[in-house]
Write an enzyme that holds these catalytic residues in place. Structure first.
Site, PDB file in Angstrom:
ATOM      1  N   ASP A 187       0.835  -1.197   0.000  1.00  0.00           N
ATOM      2  CA  ASP A 187       0.000   0.000   0.000  1.00  0.00           C
ATOM      3  C   ASP A 187       0.873   1.251   0.000  1.00  0.00           C
ATOM      4  O   ASP A 187       1.955   1.247  -0.595  1.00  0.00           O
ATOM      5  CB  ASP A 187      -0.919  -0.045   1.240  1.00  0.00           C
ATOM      6  CG  ASP A 187      -2.248   0.651   1.006  1.00  0.00           C
ATOM      7  OD1 ASP A 187      -2.252   1.884   0.916  1.00  0.00           O
ATOM      8  OD2 ASP A 187      -3.282  -0.043   0.927  1.00  0.00           O
ATOM      9  N   HIS A 225      -3.529   6.108   3.816  1.00  0.00           N
ATOM     10  CA  HIS A 225      -4.320   4.959   3.368  1.00  0.00           C
ATOM     11  C   HIS A 225      -3.787   3.631   3.899  1.00  0.00           C
ATOM     12  O   HIS A 225      -4.532   2.809   4.429  1.00  0.00           O
ATOM     13  CB  HIS A 225      -4.347   4.950   1.840  1.00  0.00           C
ATOM     14  CG  HIS A 225      -5.236   3.924   1.231  1.00  0.00           C
ATOM     15  ND1 HIS A 225      -4.799   2.665   0.897  1.00  0.00           N
ATOM     16  CD2 HIS A 225      -6.546   3.980   0.876  1.00  0.00           C
ATOM     17  CE1 HIS A 225      -5.792   1.984   0.358  1.00  0.00           C
ATOM     18  NE2 HIS A 225      -6.861   2.758   0.323  1.00  0.00           N
ATOM     19  N   ASN A 317     -13.703   0.354  -7.021  1.00  0.00           N
ATOM     20  CA  ASN A 317     -14.819   1.248  -6.694  1.00  0.00           C
ATOM     21  C   ASN A 317     -15.501   1.882  -7.901  1.00  0.00           C
ATOM     22  O   ASN A 317     -16.025   2.980  -7.805  1.00  0.00           O
ATOM     23  CB  ASN A 317     -14.311   2.399  -5.812  1.00  0.00           C
ATOM     24  CG  ASN A 317     -13.760   1.925  -4.501  1.00  0.00           C
ATOM     25  OD1 ASN A 317     -14.140   0.878  -4.002  1.00  0.00           O
ATOM     26  ND2 ASN A 317     -12.847   2.693  -3.940  1.00  0.00           N
ATOM     27  N   SER A 383     -11.288  -0.653  -0.495  1.00  0.00           N
ATOM     28  CA  SER A 383     -10.006  -0.654   0.218  1.00  0.00           C
ATOM     29  C   SER A 383     -10.189  -1.002   1.684  1.00  0.00           C
ATOM     30  O   SER A 383      -9.306  -1.600   2.304  1.00  0.00           O
ATOM     31  CB  SER A 383      -9.346   0.725   0.142  1.00  0.00           C
ATOM     32  OG  SER A 383      -8.530   0.846  -0.976  1.00  0.00           O
TER      33      SER A 383
END
Length: 421
Positions: A187, A225, A317, A383
């Site tokens: 990530d 994130h 998404n 996520s």
């Protein structure tokens, strides 16, 4: 070649690369009635016209055939460094034999998940490599974009007032003791000093070397994130902040996204290659990122699963088929693609769908978790759904997760099961 490298570096620095599958918007309503609260992953970068799927000019991923670096020989090289060095040597030898050593600038060498390299070259050189009998295929490196940034206030405040059990953790029966288990978070990095996380700093690593100075802070999360994802998986049971699904498990930061949530497919594959060579069977990994389809990235994650690492991946998404995205579309041993739901087991309107590749649906809307600078934040997206499953996989050991019902409103008409511990 130097000029080509600078062009690539400027593109990546400008934020034209792999999208974060989770949306960096605050407090998505659980009824999922406001589409503006979820980021588009195809909108152009501010000030530019590059969109998701734009190729990175002058940069390619080259995958060798198996016989070039046979696994029987590679097994003699136990460490990641040894395998990478052998891949470098093999690449240089092939380029020298083809008289292309001055025409190619090597960015990454891959010695485990896939065998090959990525680098700077022109189209003619890429075509010559693709025609060589030792090469399986050549793929142009890709970029994607995200819109927006961290939630208002940056999530920098402390937890305060005791420990909270977020709704998603409760829904999947999380909060079990995960101490001693290991999750690899591929990530934007992790807040290495977050008080609610046990970070394995020694094995954490950054793969942003194609962007000048991008790794100057190593695997430290400059976006937020990755820390949020890590908290969902493994936040400590310590009376403060939040609790994760596998509370107290160690998390390893594999940083492939920069402060803007940007990276490249070549860098993501380098991160997957590192985890494949370094992680132990029984570890879990999470990839809350994705983009356009890529055979090389799919092959890398399939190899990671075959290594015995259980991998959770965000479906994406875009409210479309997850078969349109990598690595979400990849299927193989120990690989699980995750769609998202809101409270009440209601389908999250933004989530990608289709079975295959989606395996489970998990909580993704209005998820409270750790954030950069020792803070906490509420984010939404697939996520956030994926690390719920990652934590379950970490606690599970062998076999597939238990389930508790199915999501309501799945647009493909085949409701995804909800995985629980």
């Amino acid at each position: 070649m130097k000029k080509s490298y600078l062009l690539l570096a400027s593109l990546v620095t400008a934020g034209v690369a792999l999208f974060i599958a989770g949306c960096l918007k605050e407090s998505l309503p659980s009824t999922d009635t406001n589409p503006s609260d979820v980021q588009s992953v195809v909108a152009p970068v501010s000030g530019g016209d590059l969109v998701a799927g734009t190729p990175i000019e002058g940069h390619y991923i080259v995958v060798f055939k198996d016989e070039v670096m046979p696994e029987t020989a590679m097994r003699q090289m136990a460490s990641y460094d040894a395998r990478t060095e052998f891949a470098q040597q093999t690449t240089r030898q092939i380029l020298k034999e083809m008289k292309l050593d001055k025409a190619v600038g090597i960015s990454y060498a891959y010695g485990t998940a896939i065998k090959g390299f990525s680098g700077e070259m022109d189209q003619q050189t890429a075509d010559r490599l693709a025609a060589d009998p030792r090469v399986a295929y050549v793929e142009q490196d890709q970029v994607a974009t995200i819109v927006g940034g961290p939630p208002g206030g940056g999530g920098g405040g402390g937890g305060g007032g005791g420990q909270t059990t977020p709704w998603g953790i409760a829904r999947v029966n999380g909060g079990a003791n995960g101490v001693g288990k290991v999750a690899w978070i591929i990530d934007s990095g992790i807040d290495l000093n977050h008080p609610d996380l046990t970070v394995d700093v020694n094995r954490s690593k950054c793969f942003l070397d194609t962007s000048p100075n991008a790794c100057k802070n190593g695997p430290e999360d400059e976006n937020g994130h990755g820390t949020h994802v890590a908290g969902i998986v493994a936040a400590k049971d310590n009376t403060t902040g939040v609790i994760g699904v596998a509370a107290g498990a160690s998390v390893v930061a594999v940083r492939v996204l920069d402060r803007n949530g940007s990276g490249s497919y070549s860098g993501v594959i380098a991160g997957v290659d590192y985890v494949t060579a370094t992680a132990a069977s029984g570890d879990a990994a999470n990839m809350s990122l994705g983009g356009p389809t890529s055979s090389a990235l799919d092959a890398a994650v399939i190899a990671l699963g075959n290594h015995g690492v259980k991998l959770a991946m965000a479906a994406g998404n875009e409210s479309t088929s997850a078969n349109n995205s990598s690595p979400a579309r990849a299927n193989g041993n120990n690989i699980y693609t995750v769609s998202a739901m809101a409270q009440g087991d209601l389908w999250a309107y933004y989530s990608n769908y289709d079975n295959p590749p989606v395996d489970y649906c998990e909580p993704g809307s209005s998820i409270y978790s750790c954030y950069k600078n020792g803070g906490y934040a509420t984010l939404s997206g697939t996520s956030m759904a994926s690390p719920h499953l990652c934590g379950i996989l970490l606690l599970l050991g062998n076999g597939n997760p238990a389930t508790d019902g199915t999501v309501s409103g799945d647009p493909d008409g085949n409701p995804d099961p909800i995985a629980v511990h």
